[in-house]
Design a protein around this motif. Structure first.
Motif, mmCIF file in Angstrom:
data_model
loop_
_atom_site.group_PDB
_atom_site.id
_atom_site.type_symbol
_atom_site.label_atom_id
_atom_site.label_comp_id
_atom_site.label_asym_id
_atom_site.label_seq_id
_atom_site.Cartn_x
_atom_site.Cartn_y
_atom_site.Cartn_z
ATOM 1 N N ALA A 176 40.530 42.546 34.824
ATOM 2 C CA ALA A 176 41.823 41.888 35.028
ATOM 3 C C ALA A 176 42.789 42.866 35.700
ATOM 4 O O ALA A 176 42.639 44.082 35.552
ATOM 5 C CB ALA A 176 42.381 41.443 33.683
ATOM 6 N N THR A 177 43.763 42.335 36.442
ATOM 7 C CA THR A 177 44.745 43.231 37.042
ATOM 8 C C THR A 177 45.483 43.957 35.930
ATOM 9 O O THR A 177 45.877 43.345 34.941
ATOM 10 C CB THR A 177 45.792 42.486 37.888
ATOM 11 O OG1 THR A 177 46.069 41.252 37.249
ATOM 12 C CG2 THR A 177 45.318 42.241 39.288
ATOM 13 N N GLY A 178 45.612 45.245 36.103
ATOM 14 C CA GLY A 178 46.305 46.032 35.094
ATOM 15 C C GLY A 178 45.417 46.435 33.932
ATOM 16 O O GLY A 178 45.871 47.039 32.974
ATOM 17 N N SER A 179 44.123 46.123 34.007
ATOM 18 C CA SER A 179 43.239 46.487 32.890
ATOM 19 C C SER A 179 42.818 47.947 32.966
ATOM 20 O O SER A 179 42.125 48.442 32.089
ATOM 21 C CB SER A 179 42.011 45.577 32.870
ATOM 22 O OG SER A 179 41.250 45.739 34.049
ATOM 23 N N GLY A 180 43.222 48.641 34.035
ATOM 24 C CA GLY A 180 42.914 50.063 34.117
ATOM 25 C C GLY A 180 41.702 50.376 34.976
ATOM 26 O O GLY A 180 40.998 51.355 34.741
ATOM 27 N N LYS A 181 41.460 49.558 36.015
ATOM 28 C CA LYS A 181 40.336 49.824 36.922
ATOM 29 C C LYS A 181 40.538 51.143 37.664
ATOM 30 O O LYS A 181 39.614 51.933 37.798
ATOM 31 C CB LYS A 181 40.173 48.690 37.944
ATOM 32 C CG LYS A 181 39.736 47.373 37.333
ATOM 33 C CD LYS A 181 39.412 46.342 38.398
ATOM 34 C CE LYS A 181 40.638 45.876 39.174
ATOM 35 N NZ LYS A 181 41.652 45.188 38.331
ATOM 36 N N THR A 182 41.772 51.360 38.138
ATOM 37 C CA THR A 182 42.009 52.578 38.904
ATOM 38 C C THR A 182 41.716 53.812 38.053
ATOM 39 O O THR A 182 41.181 54.800 38.529
ATOM 40 C CB THR A 182 43.461 52.603 39.429
ATOM 41 O OG1 THR A 182 43.719 51.339 40.053
ATOM 42 C CG2 THR A 182 43.651 53.700 40.440
ATOM 43 N N GLU A 183 42.058 53.709 36.773
ATOM 44 C CA GLU A 183 41.753 54.813 35.861
ATOM 45 C C GLU A 183 40.234 55.034 35.772
ATOM 46 O O GLU A 183 39.766 56.171 35.725
ATOM 47 C CB GLU A 183 42.365 54.510 34.485
ATOM 48 C CG GLU A 183 42.153 55.580 33.446
ATOM 49 C CD GLU A 183 42.619 56.964 33.894
ATOM 50 O OE1 GLU A 183 43.682 57.064 34.531
ATOM 51 O OE2 GLU A 183 41.893 57.944 33.612
ATOM 52 N N VAL A 184 39.482 53.942 35.797
ATOM 53 C CA VAL A 184 38.017 54.070 35.792
ATOM 54 C C VAL A 184 37.546 54.752 37.082
ATOM 55 O O VAL A 184 36.676 55.624 37.059
ATOM 56 C CB VAL A 184 37.349 52.681 35.624
ATOM 57 C CG1 VAL A 184 35.855 52.751 35.921
ATOM 58 C CG2 VAL A 184 37.594 52.147 34.219
#
Ligand code: ADP
Ligand code: ZN
Ligand code: ZN
Length: 706
Positions: free
Chosen positions: A179-187
């Protein structure tokens, strides 16, 4: 007679469809006599071509060579000194892309190199290279890498940890459905970090769909990695950079000193000798498809490249393309899932604390309502709480058409079969297809009536109208017009971030990626066009746009509970909106995939378009018909359907008539074999006198817009 094994075979940029798809033979440059070691494949070399000197890439000798007469074989000028040859992997990528997308390998290879390498003469280039080449290969100094562990980062959520563990344990390709904001970029950051820690030479390629999204991502990667790896470790690669900047990034990647390359679709061809990881963020985004020249999909090439170079591939999206989703369903891709926003897992107000989606039934609003009164009230309420609203309207300009009330005159473009859009700000009529721009006439050119009226509404109109309706609120607009000049986009974004704007009006540009902290309301003003379109991908794009837009609401944890998405529609019961209300991408995808399967559409079939542009529509269609006839004579045509030639949606642009023909097959290899066999026929037809009104033809493999 030159023995064939003393010759070099060189890829050069030949005009598309010149029939010179193959590498050209050259004699080795003088001074590299027979005693010198042969030049390796991938060597960059300057060669004469016609009257010019041009850059080329040495490739292995093709299996079948037809050599021209000895006196027509020319001698290469000089090798680009100091540059390591491009890798065999890189050459393989170029060859694959050329074969798959039916273009010349030389065209793709040269387009993938930074402009200064191609364009500067020897002396200028030497000077530039001397300046940049000082950037050393990354030193082998393990102490620096141990510092990577100390990088500041948030405590990962349970979902992030699970996803990271899977990425480590498996080989992928991965589809990170988050989901948007679920922290993909952090992954992404953590995966890159794990890789760089484990392998002191490894390089990672991180792709985003749009140039606008690179600064934000770049900032996050720099903040994470610069303190330990130095400023040269992270480079950007996109078409808005200056030629020297692009050269510098390219060299840094090619030499291995750039450990992380962040870029748009063209970065898929970056020369990265130690590539171990490719991340494609927002993998569903149509911007990954190149729309000119070789029409490649950077996402699809990324998957191929990853497999070919044993680099892990992660495709990430909150609304994956149905192609990728289908691959995840069949197990070809490993699906990874994150449904929660960090910090919201334990709060149980709404199941996942995603914004509430509500439809406004526009059939129940007073006639000609543009913004329903309850929506206006909700916007005011936000502003009073110092929160912001985003209003989406997918049409820029003031009004799509200007018309005369007294006669039939409309603001048609004289060069295109389209209306020119009225831009009130500079009182111009602009064609969004060919760019033709004129001041608004004082009076109707047809009858002299001075009362010209606007028909339909664009963002500029909406901005003006809102200023009237929401007196006192600060309203801003962001679209391709308002951000045309350098720095305007950044300025606009900064204003929004600083809270200097209450309501932001814009096109889909504002729905993507931006991390707006104080936005708690997103409204789609008139999204119904995407529900009933002749383009079978329109619902997929609409769902994705609205869900992405919803992701803009309530980004910060203090706001998430009151975040709302408003949808003004004449069809509130539509299943697309029902799925959206539940934030149910899998449900929506299942519906769409069922429809597609029944209709035999992608991803259950494979398509290509043959397009012809000509002086007349008739000539364009005749070319396509002749092509179809030639094609149906091929043995490979058995498993391929050729559809009738039709004019394009916007049939004429800049006085060129356009027509296309759809080619479809249930088998990708069959379609590929067919096109390869067909190419010579197409080249031949184009050269025949009968079709001299044809200006160009092209094949679009896996087209996104039909
Ligand atoms: P996405 O890429 O899925 O939209 P981001 O990675 O941008 O999500 O994360 C959304 C927000 O949550 C960002 O502000 C990010 O800094 C923050 N965030 C991500 N992971 C965590 C975490 N584990 N703990 C706290 N905040 C996090
Ligand atoms: Zn008139
Ligand atoms: Zn035009």
């Amino acid at each position: 007679m030159d023995p064939v094994d003393t010759l070099l075979f060189v890829l050069v940029a030949t005009p598309a469809h010149s029939g010179l798809g193959m590498a050209l033979p050259y004699r080795a440059p003088r001074g590299t006599g027979t005693a010198a070691p042969p030049l390796s494949s991938g060597t960059l070399i300057r060669v004469p071509l016609g009257k010019r000197e041009t850059l080329g890439v040495v490739v292995p000798r093709p299996e079948h060579v037809e050599l021209p007469a000895t006196d027509r074989i020319r001698t290469a000028s000089a090798v680009l000194e100091g540059l390591a040859p491009l890798s065999a992997h890189w050459l393989a990528l170029v060859q694959f892309a050329a074969g798959y997308y039916q273009r010349a390998a030389g065209e793709i290879a040269l387009a993938a190199l930074p402009p200064p390498l191609r364009e500067l003469d020897g002396i200028q280039l030497d000077r530039r290279l001397k300046k940049f080449i000082k950037i050393k290969e990354f030193p082998d100094n393990p102490s620096q890498y141990s510092a990577i562990h100390k990088v500041a980062k948030p405590l990962h959520t349970a979902e992030q940890q699970a996803v990271l563990a899977q990425i480590t344990a498996q080989t992928g390709p991965f589809l990170l459905f988050g989901a948007t904001g679920s922290g993909k970029t952090e992954v992404y950051l953590q995966t890159v970090q794990d890789l760089l820690t484990a392998d002191p030479r490894a390089q990672a390629l991180v792709m985003v769909p749009e140039i606008n999204l690179t600064p934000q991502l770049e900032a996050r990667f720099r903040a994470r990695f610069e303190p330990i790896l130095g400023a040269q470790a992270v480079v950007a690669m996109h078409s808005a950079m200056t030629p020297p900047q692009r050269l510098q990034s390219w060299l840094a990647a090619h030499q291995g000193s750039a450990r992380i390359v962040l870029g748009t679709r063209l970065a898929v061809f970056a020369s990265m000798p130690h590539l171990r990881l490719i991340i494609v963020d927002e993998e569903h985004d149509p911007s990954y498809k190149q729309t000119e020249g070789a029409r490649y999909s950077a996402r699809d090439l990324a998957v191929w490249r990853g497999r070919n170079e044993s680099a892990r591939v992660i495709l990430g999206s909150a609304t994956p393309s149905l192609e990728s989703w289908q691959h995840a369903l069949t197990g070809r891709y490993t699906r990874l899932e994150m449904t929660h926003r960090p910090g919201t897992e334990l709060i149980g107000v709404r199941p996942q604390l995603l914004p509430l989606v509500r439809t406004v039934d526009m059939t129940r609003q007073p006639a000609r309502t543009i913004i329903a009164p309850p929506l206006l009230a909700a916007i005011r309420e936000r502003a009073e709480r110092s929160e912001q609203s985003l209003l989406l309207l997918n049409r820029r300009g003031y009004a799509p058409v200007l018309a005369c009330g007294a006669c039939e005159w409309k603001s048609e473009c004289p060069h295109c079969s389209a209306y020119r859009v009225f831009h009130k700000i500079d009182r111009s009529l602009r064609c969004h297809h060919c760019g033709h721009t004129e001041p608004v006439p004082r009076a109707c050119p047809g009858c002299g009536n001075v009362d010209l009226q606007t028909v339909g509404r664009g963002t500029e109109w909406l901005e003006e109208h809102l200023t009237e309706l929401l007196g006192g609120l600060r309203i801003a607009r962001m679209d391709a017009d308002s951000t045309r000049r350098q720095g305007e986009l950044e300025r606009g974004l900064a204003q929004v971030h600083a809270g200097e704007v209450d309501v932001l009006v814009g096109t889909q540009m504002i729905a993507k990626g931006h991390d707006f902290r104080h936005v708690t309301l997103v409204a789609a003003i008139n999204p119904d066009g995407g529900l009933f379109s002749s383009d079978f991908r329109a619902p997929e794009r609409l769902f994705s746009l609205l869900l992405q837009a919803a992701g803009r609401a309530g980004r910060s944890a203090d706001h998430v509970a009151q975040a709302e998405v408003w949808i003004q529609t004449q069809h509130p019961q539509h299943p697309l909106f029902a799925a959206l209300k539940k934030h149910d991408f899998p449900g929506f995808a299942a519906l769409q995939l069922t429809d597609r399967q029944q209709a035999g559409l992608p991803p259950f079939s494979f398509q290509a378009l043959l397009r012809a542009d000509a002086r007349t529509q008739e000539a364009a269609q005749q070319f396509l018909q002749a092509a179809a006839q030639a094609g149906s004579a091929l043995a490979e045509s058995e498993r391929v359907s050729l559809y009738p030639a039709v004019p394009l949606g916007v049939q004429r642009v800049a006085n060129i008539e356009r027509a296309q023909m759809l080619i479809e097959s249930a088998s990708r290899p069959a379609l590929q074999r067919f096109m390869a066999a067909w190419q010579p026929d197409l080249l031949h037809l184009r050269q025949s006198a009968e079709h001299k009104a044809v200006v160009r033809w092209l094949l679009d493999v896996d087209p996104l817009l039909i």
